[in-house]
Design an enzyme around this catalytic site. Structure first.
Site, PDB file in Angstrom:
ATOM      1  N   PHE A 148       0.883  -1.103   0.015  1.00  0.00           N
ATOM      2  CA  PHE A 148       0.219  -0.267  -0.176  1.00  0.00           C
ATOM      3  C   PHE A 148       0.703   1.486   0.270  1.00  0.00           C
ATOM      4  O   PHE A 148       1.019   2.340   1.062  1.00  0.00           O
ATOM      5  CB  PHE A 148      -1.149  -0.017   0.631  1.00  0.00           C
ATOM      6  CG  PHE A 148      -2.173   1.095   1.176  1.00  0.00           C
ATOM      7  CD1 PHE A 148      -2.461   1.509   0.030  1.00  0.00           C
ATOM      8  CD2 PHE A 148      -1.973   1.784   1.975  1.00  0.00           C
ATOM      9  CE1 PHE A 148      -3.865   2.491   0.091  1.00  0.00           C
ATOM     10  CE2 PHE A 148      -3.403   3.205   2.396  1.00  0.00           C
ATOM     11  CZ  PHE A 148      -3.915   3.528   0.995  1.00  0.00           C
ATOM     12  N   THR A 190       4.388  -4.593  -3.796  1.00  0.00           N
ATOM     13  CA  THR A 190       5.809  -4.222  -2.448  1.00  0.00           C
ATOM     14  C   THR A 190       6.941  -4.279  -2.963  1.00  0.00           C
ATOM     15  O   THR A 190       7.450  -3.823  -4.366  1.00  0.00           O
ATOM     16  CB  THR A 190       5.520  -5.784  -1.733  1.00  0.00           C
ATOM     17  OG1 THR A 190       6.142  -6.602  -2.510  1.00  0.00           O
ATOM     18  CG2 THR A 190       4.579  -5.999  -0.858  1.00  0.00           C
ATOM     19  N   VAL A 205       7.803  -3.325 -16.473  1.00  0.00           N
ATOM     20  CA  VAL A 205       8.584  -3.027 -17.548  1.00  0.00           C
ATOM     21  C   VAL A 205       8.918  -1.536 -18.530  1.00  0.00           C
ATOM     22  O   VAL A 205      10.138  -1.112 -17.775  1.00  0.00           O
ATOM     23  CB  VAL A 205       8.872  -4.345 -18.687  1.00  0.00           C
ATOM     24  CG1 VAL A 205       9.733  -3.469 -20.238  1.00  0.00           C
ATOM     25  CG2 VAL A 205       8.762  -5.673 -18.280  1.00  0.00           C
ATOM     26  N   GLY A 224       6.849   1.007 -17.220  1.00  0.00           N
ATOM     27  CA  GLY A 224       5.233   1.782 -16.508  1.00  0.00           C
ATOM     28  C   GLY A 224       4.335   1.346 -17.374  1.00  0.00           C
ATOM     29  O   GLY A 224       3.391   0.272 -18.334  1.00  0.00           O
ATOM     30  N   LYS A 236      14.511  -5.147 -16.052  1.00  0.00           N
ATOM     31  CA  LYS A 236      13.420  -4.916 -16.382  1.00  0.00           C
ATOM     32  C   LYS A 236      13.819  -5.437 -18.054  1.00  0.00           C
ATOM     33  O   LYS A 236      13.395  -6.633 -19.148  1.00  0.00           O
ATOM     34  CB  LYS A 236      13.402  -3.275 -17.296  1.00  0.00           C
ATOM     35  CG  LYS A 236      12.744  -2.639 -16.334  1.00  0.00           C
ATOM     36  CD  LYS A 236      13.024  -1.468 -16.500  1.00  0.00           C
ATOM     37  CE  LYS A 236      11.348  -1.247 -15.530  1.00  0.00           C
ATOM     38  NZ  LYS A 236      11.965   0.571 -15.096  1.00  0.00           N
ATOM     39  N   GLY A 282       5.086   6.637 -12.366  1.00  0.00           N
ATOM     40  CA  GLY A 282       4.185   7.640 -11.486  1.00  0.00           C
ATOM     41  C   GLY A 282       2.747   6.490 -10.715  1.00  0.00           C
ATOM     42  O   GLY A 282       2.416   5.773 -11.446  1.00  0.00           O
TER      43      GLY A 282
END
Ligand SMILES: NC(=O)c1ccc[n+]([C@@H]2O[C@H](COP(=O)([O-])OP(=O)(O)OC[C@H]3O[C@@H](n4cnc5c(N)ncnc54)[C@H](OP(=O)(O)O)[C@@H]3O)[C@@H](O)[C@H]2O)c1
Lengths: 333, 168
Positions: A11, A91, A147, A149, A220, A310
């Site tokens: 969270f 997480t 990878v 976003g 990635k 973001g």
């Protein structure tokens, strides 16, 4: 109407974003035939559980679940206990051992729950294993947000480019590095000055190593290698050079000769290194943007670009993954 | 003997084929033809570079034949370097013996450093060098890059290659 009971594990920045996107898009999701209910949210403090669906408004202002959680179980135990169809695992990333996410994802998949994650760690450490567990249990593991976003890369390849052989992927997969290099070039800032600016703006972490040393990009690259190219690559297989040694003079010299310098990750060659990118190349995007060029046998080279990180952006990729699980025909729910 | 020729063709159909005729006639073995349609000259002509193997005594005949057909021969001779690539080096470029770095490429015989610019912000600070390397072919470009990577590792220089250098 298909009811989708979701357990949100983690969270933080992305977890908050997921609740917010589900709230904002609730009507649109219903019109797709999905009644999404977040039935539990867990962080390090405990779990908030409500089988009728947690009202996102209730958690809107809460930074953590401290004082809000109504169950004192977290992690694997919470995944076991809560009756849900799908786990959103968000997480913190650890690409050395993959925990705690690796345990969470294993637990969820083996108890027959779909998993959608933005957490690179478990996939870098154990992609093929996790995909196997998902298959054995007839559930799906989706990871678009790990990878690029919000940039649709994996779904683009798996859905729209299906039938193409993917010959290679190269791109900018770290918005922090791209921001620093862009500022160094445009403003002639030194590396350390540009880094400080990025930290002040919240674009770079206090400890920037994970981004600027190319570790994040390499993670990635490993995920793409294993998921798209069917490799069994490990983090150690990637040859990695970061951006700390780039100077504004070098950027300027490159610019005069028609090039940018960008941190480029490549698959299947498994390299991460600063490279000269022609100014007119579609890969020459600036600021915090990510970009990827996919070279295919039938469709030529296709380039996508978008925000790599973001809260809302990452959450949007997660929600798209959830929707695709329930709208794809392979799985009947 | 391997030679190369830079020509300028009128931008009309058939010119390229016409320009190749004398090579056939004088038993030249054409190795590559690079047609730079995207790099028209101010005169509106299209530069073409032809690499070929031939008995050098025939080169004058070929030139004459071309010129008689209105094709401009800009240069003809032994310059075999048809591929080029840009590379940037960052580190103590000068103090790690730049002359030696360049010589490692030049001494191969299949590649040479054609263009070099330097930026030196301060005595103790890392400098940068831009190099343009020309070579006899793509494979030789690849070999030159691996020489540079090697030199980079040895002299602690960061070698920045262009994305076109490797096929993805
Ligand atoms: N932020 C982005 O833009 C972005 C973009 C793409 C991918 N990602 C990835 O998405 C993941 C989440 O990122 P984030 O920015 O949201 O991180 P974050 O803000 O640090 O949040 C992580 C959350 O996980 C919780 N947590 C830690 N250990 C846990 C455990 N054992 N059980 C349950 N919850 C636990 C944390 O709780 P406490 O705070 O109480 O410790 C926190 O709520 C990371 O793996 C990240 O790499 C992030």
């Amino acid at each position: 109407m298909k009811e989708v009971r979701i357990s949100l594990v983690g969270f933080g920045v992305v977890g908050h974003g997921v609740l917010e996107v589900v709230r904002r898009k609730w009507e649109a999701l219903r019109s797709l035939g999905l009644d999404m209910k977040v039935v539990s949210v867990s962080d390090i403090n405990g779990t908030l559980f409500d089988e009728t669906g947690i009202d996102p408004q209730r958690l809107h202002a809460a930074k953590t679940l401290e004082g809000i959680a109504n169950l004192d179980i977290i992690g694997k135990e919470a995944i076991q206990e809560v009756d849900s169809d799908l786990v959103v695992e968000v997480t913190p990333t650890n690409i050395v051992h993959g925990q705690p996410g690796l345990g969470h994802i294993e637990e969820a998949l083996s108890s027959g729950k779909h998993v959608v994650t933005s957490n690179k760690g478990p996939l870098v450490v154990a992609f093929n294993h996790l995909r196997g567990v998902a298959q054995e249990n007839g559930v799906m593991l989706k990871y678009e947000a790990t990878v690029g976003g919000t940039m649709p890369l994996i779904s683009l390849i798996e859905k729209n480019l299906v039938g193409n052989e993917i010959l290679g992927i190269r791109g900018i997969f770290n918005g922090t590095c791209n921001y620093i290099l862009t500022r160094m070039m445009e403003e002639k800032y030194t590396y350390s000055y540009a880094l400080t600016e990025a930290q002040d703006l919240g674009i770079a972490e206090a400890d920037p190593a994970y981004d600027v040393d190319g570790i994040d990009t390499a993670g990635k690259v490993v995920i793409l290698a294993n998921s798209i190219f069917g490799m069994s690559a490990r983090y150690e297989d990637v040859s990695v050079t970061g951006i700390r040694d780039i100077t504004p003079e070098a950027l300027n010299l490159a610019w005069e000769r028609g090039y940018h310098i960008k941190l480029i990750g490549e698959v299947p060659s498994l390299t991460v290194k600063p490279m000269l990118v022609p100014r007119r190349s579609p890969l020459a995007v600036g600021g915090t943007l990510n970009v990827a060029s996919i070279e295919t046998d039938l469709s030529g080279t296709i380039t996508v670009t978008g925000l790599g990180a973001g809260s809302i952006e990452t959450a949007s990729a997660i929600v798209s993954d959830i929707v695709s699980i329930y709208t794809s025909r392979q799985v009947d729910g | 003997m391997r030679l190369s020729m830079d020509l300028e063709l009128q931008d009309i159909p058939g010119q390229l084929m016409q320009s190749l005729e004398p090579f056939k006639k004088y038993k030249g073995n054409i190795i590559s033809v690079v047609h730079h349609r995207d790099r028209k000259t101010p005169r509106g002509t299209v530069p073409v570079q032809i690499v070929f193997e031939i008995d050098p005594s025939n080169i004058e005949n070929i030139k004459r034949h071309l010129e008689e057909n209105g094709i401009v021969v800009v240069r003809a001779g032994e310059d075999r370097f048809i591929e080029e690539i840009s590379v940037l080096l960052i580190g103590h470029v000068l103090h790690s013996d730049l002359g030696d770095t360049i010589n490692r490429i030049d001494s191969t015989g299949f590649a040479e450093v054609e263009d070099l610019s330097l930026r030196m912000p301060g005595i103790e600070e890392p400098s940068s060098a831009y190099l343009r390397i020309r070579a006899t072919g793509k494979e030789e470009i690849g070999k030159s890059l691996s020489i540079l990577r090697h030199v980079g590792a040895e002299k602690d220089l960061l070698v920045i290659e262009p994305i076109e250098a490797e096929k993805i």
